[in-house]
Each structure stands twice: as C-alpha cells, then as structure tokens.
Design a protein around this motif. Sequence first.
Motif, PDB file in Angstrom:
ATOM      1  N   GLY A  35      14.144  27.479 -39.260  1.00 19.58           N
ATOM      2  CA  GLY A  35      16.195  27.749 -38.222  1.00 19.58           C
ATOM      3  C   GLY A  35      15.853  28.706 -36.788  1.00 19.58           C
ATOM      4  N   GLU A  36      14.420  28.699 -35.930  1.00 23.31           N
ATOM      5  CA  GLU A  36      14.559  29.912 -34.662  1.00 23.31           C
ATOM      6  C   GLU A  36      15.037  28.918 -34.060  1.00 23.31           C
ATOM      7  OE1 GLU A  36      10.241  31.009 -34.165  1.00 23.31           O
ATOM      8  OE2 GLU A  36      10.363  31.972 -35.869  1.00 23.31           O
ATOM      9  N   SER A  37      14.450  27.627 -34.254  1.00 22.19           N
ATOM     10  CA  SER A  37      15.881  26.803 -33.342  1.00 22.19           C
ATOM     11  C   SER A  37      16.288  25.918 -33.745  1.00 22.19           C
ATOM     12  CB  SER A  37      14.394  25.569 -32.324  1.00 22.19           C
ATOM     13  OG  SER A  37      13.827  24.885 -33.504  1.00 22.19           O
ATOM     14  N   LYS A  38      16.854  24.987 -33.053  1.00 20.25           N
ATOM     15  CA  LYS A  38      18.197  23.833 -33.392  1.00 20.25           C
ATOM     16  C   LYS A  38      17.355  22.794 -34.473  1.00 20.25           C
ATOM     17  CE  LYS A  38      21.333  22.210 -31.333  1.00 20.25           C
ATOM     18  NZ  LYS A  38      22.213  21.621 -29.335  1.00 20.25           N
ATOM     19  N   PHE A  39      17.863  22.082 -35.583  1.00 16.82           N
ATOM     20  CA  PHE A  39      17.150  20.978 -36.430  1.00 16.82           C
ATOM     21  C   PHE A  39      16.554  19.875 -35.554  1.00 16.82           C
ATOM     22  CE2 PHE A  39      17.160  17.874 -39.560  1.00 16.82           C
ATOM     23  CZ  PHE A  39      15.493  17.884 -40.318  1.00 16.82           C
ATOM     24  N   ARG A  45      10.547  17.393 -31.838  1.00 20.33           N
ATOM     25  CA  ARG A  45       9.400  17.627 -31.873  1.00 20.33           C
ATOM     26  C   ARG A  45       7.919  16.929 -32.831  1.00 20.33           C
ATOM     27  NH1 ARG A  45       6.590  18.556 -27.435  1.00 20.33           N
ATOM     28  NH2 ARG A  45       4.887  17.365 -28.673  1.00 20.33           N
ATOM     29  N   VAL A  46       8.584  16.875 -33.973  1.00 19.35           N
ATOM     30  CA  VAL A  46       7.835  15.736 -35.172  1.00 19.35           C
ATOM     31  C   VAL A  46       7.747  14.829 -34.416  1.00 19.35           C
ATOM     32  CG1 VAL A  46       7.598  15.304 -36.988  1.00 19.35           C
ATOM     33  CG2 VAL A  46       8.253  17.043 -36.616  1.00 19.35           C
ATOM     34  N   ALA A  47       9.114  13.798 -34.010  1.00 20.98           N
ATOM     35  CA  ALA A  47       8.830  13.272 -33.804  1.00 20.98           C
ATOM     36  C   ALA A  47       8.252  12.780 -31.959  1.00 20.98           C
ATOM     37  CB  ALA A  47      10.170  12.176 -33.354  1.00 20.98           C
ATOM     38  N   ALA A  48       7.867  13.567 -30.843  1.00 21.90           N
ATOM     39  CA  ALA A  48       6.718  12.982 -30.075  1.00 21.90           C
ATOM     40  C   ALA A  48       5.851  13.661 -30.462  1.00 21.90           C
ATOM     41  CB  ALA A  48       7.447  14.342 -28.715  1.00 21.90           C
ATOM     42  N   ASN A  49       5.062  14.228 -31.659  1.00 19.86           N
ATOM     43  CA  ASN A  49       3.623  14.495 -31.578  1.00 19.86           C
ATOM     44  C   ASN A  49       3.362  13.534 -32.740  1.00 19.86           C
ATOM     45  OD1 ASN A  49       3.796  17.341 -31.030  1.00 19.86           O
ATOM     46  ND2 ASN A  49       4.345  17.745 -32.707  1.00 19.86           N
ATOM     47  N   ASN A  50       4.324  12.142 -33.603  1.00 16.36           N
ATOM     48  CA  ASN A  50       3.987  11.299 -34.256  1.00 16.36           C
ATOM     49  C   ASN A  50       3.396  10.250 -33.255  1.00 16.36           C
ATOM     50  OD1 ASN A  50       3.585  11.659 -37.599  1.00 16.36           O
ATOM     51  ND2 ASN A  50       5.489  12.791 -36.950  1.00 16.36           N
ATOM     52  N   ALA A  51       4.460  10.217 -32.386  1.00 14.16           N
ATOM     53  CA  ALA A  51       4.547   8.808 -31.325  1.00 14.16           C
ATOM     54  C   ALA A  51       3.130   9.398 -30.338  1.00 14.16           C
ATOM     55  CB  ALA A  51       5.426   9.159 -30.234  1.00 14.16           C
ATOM     56  N   LEU A  52       3.108  10.802 -29.726  1.00 15.50           N
ATOM     57  CA  LEU A  52       1.566  11.043 -29.329  1.00 15.50           C
ATOM     58  C   LEU A  52       0.024  10.666 -30.177  1.00 15.50           C
ATOM     59  CD1 LEU A  52       2.740  14.227 -27.950  1.00 15.50           C
ATOM     60  CD2 LEU A  52       1.485  12.238 -26.749  1.00 15.50           C
ATOM     61  N   MET A  53       0.225  10.352 -31.575  1.00 15.09           N
ATOM     62  CA  MET A  53      -1.018  10.574 -33.108  1.00 15.09           C
ATOM     63  C   MET A  53      -1.452   8.851 -32.039  1.00 15.09           C
ATOM     64  SD  MET A  53      -0.662  13.218 -35.663  1.00 15.09           S
ATOM     65  CE  MET A  53       0.607  12.749 -36.048  1.00 15.09           C
ATOM     66  N   VAL A  54       0.306   8.372 -31.922  1.00 16.70           N
ATOM     67  CA  VAL A  54      -0.310   6.580 -32.691  1.00 16.70           C
ATOM     68  C   VAL A  54      -1.299   6.365 -31.354  1.00 16.70           C
ATOM     69  CG1 VAL A  54       1.253   4.221 -32.989  1.00 16.70           C
ATOM     70  CG2 VAL A  54       1.307   6.513 -33.855  1.00 16.70           C
ATOM     71  N   VAL A  55      -0.292   6.873 -30.381  1.00 19.11           N
ATOM     72  CA  VAL A  55      -1.120   6.734 -29.015  1.00 19.11           C
ATOM     73  C   VAL A  55      -2.466   6.550 -29.106  1.00 19.11           C
ATOM     74  CG1 VAL A  55      -1.109   6.757 -26.615  1.00 19.11           C
ATOM     75  CG2 VAL A  55       0.926   6.545 -27.796  1.00 19.11           C
ATOM     76  N   ARG A  56      -2.788   8.168 -29.111  1.00 14.47           N
ATOM     77  CA  ARG A  56      -4.470   8.223 -29.036  1.00 14.47           C
ATOM     78  C   ARG A  56      -5.150   7.588 -30.417  1.00 14.47           C
ATOM     79  NH1 ARG A  56      -2.670  13.757 -30.667  1.00 14.47           N
ATOM     80  NH2 ARG A  56      -1.640  14.173 -28.614  1.00 14.47           N
ATOM     81  N   ARG A  57      -4.612   6.942 -31.059  1.00 13.03           N
ATOM     82  CA  ARG A  57      -4.935   6.151 -32.559  1.00 13.03           C
ATOM     83  C   ARG A  57      -4.896   4.697 -31.714  1.00 13.03           C
ATOM     84  NH1 ARG A  57      -2.185   4.060 -36.568  1.00 13.03           N
ATOM     85  NH2 ARG A  57      -0.388   5.662 -36.579  1.00 13.03           N
ATOM     86  N   ARG A  58      -4.397   3.872 -30.807  1.00 11.18           N
ATOM     87  CA  ARG A  58      -4.694   2.688 -30.472  1.00 11.18           C
ATOM     88  C   ARG A  58      -5.473   2.803 -29.695  1.00 11.18           C
ATOM     89  NH1 ARG A  58       1.089   1.583 -27.765  1.00 11.18           N
ATOM     90  NH2 ARG A  58      -0.236   3.234 -26.233  1.00 11.18           N
TER      91      ARG A  58
END
Length: 91
Positions: A35-39, A45-58
Amino acid sequence: MWAVCLNICSNPHDAEDALQNTLVAAWQNLHKFRGESKFSTWLHRVAANNALMVVRRRKANTTITDFTDPDESAALAAKTIAAVIDVLQAN
C-alpha cells in the motif's frame, strides 16, 4: 496490463502468456502489496516483470543459424524438408 505486456513482448502470443502469468502472480502475491503506492502502479510493475521474463525465456530458446556456413545451412535445409514431409504425410 495488456498494453504493458504487448508493448514489452511485441508479440501477441507472448503477451497473452505474460498477462496470464501477471494475473496469477498478482493473485498469489496480493498479500505482499504494502500500500505504499497505488495498486495500479504495483500491478503495472508485476505485468512488466512478467513480460520481461517471457522475453528473456524466448531469447534463451532462440538459436542462431550461420547461413554463411554451407554445412550448417545444408543441415538446416534437410531438417526443414524432413519436417515438412512429416507434416504432409500426417495429413
């Protein structure tokens, strides 16, 4: 979230995987939201991190073929032709 995943992945199929991973990760880690930032910021940030993981895996699964090497080019051509024949015979 879709726009974030698609922008980072640049591929709709990979973006779908990233979005699904995002939704699962957000649900499983909802208790970690402090709750230190907006939801929406946290979810972005969760979406960006998961997208970056998919790109790295690819990228890790991508092989580079040296088309200037005649042996490697011939092996790739033979492999491709065999795969096409297998598909045609299956149909």
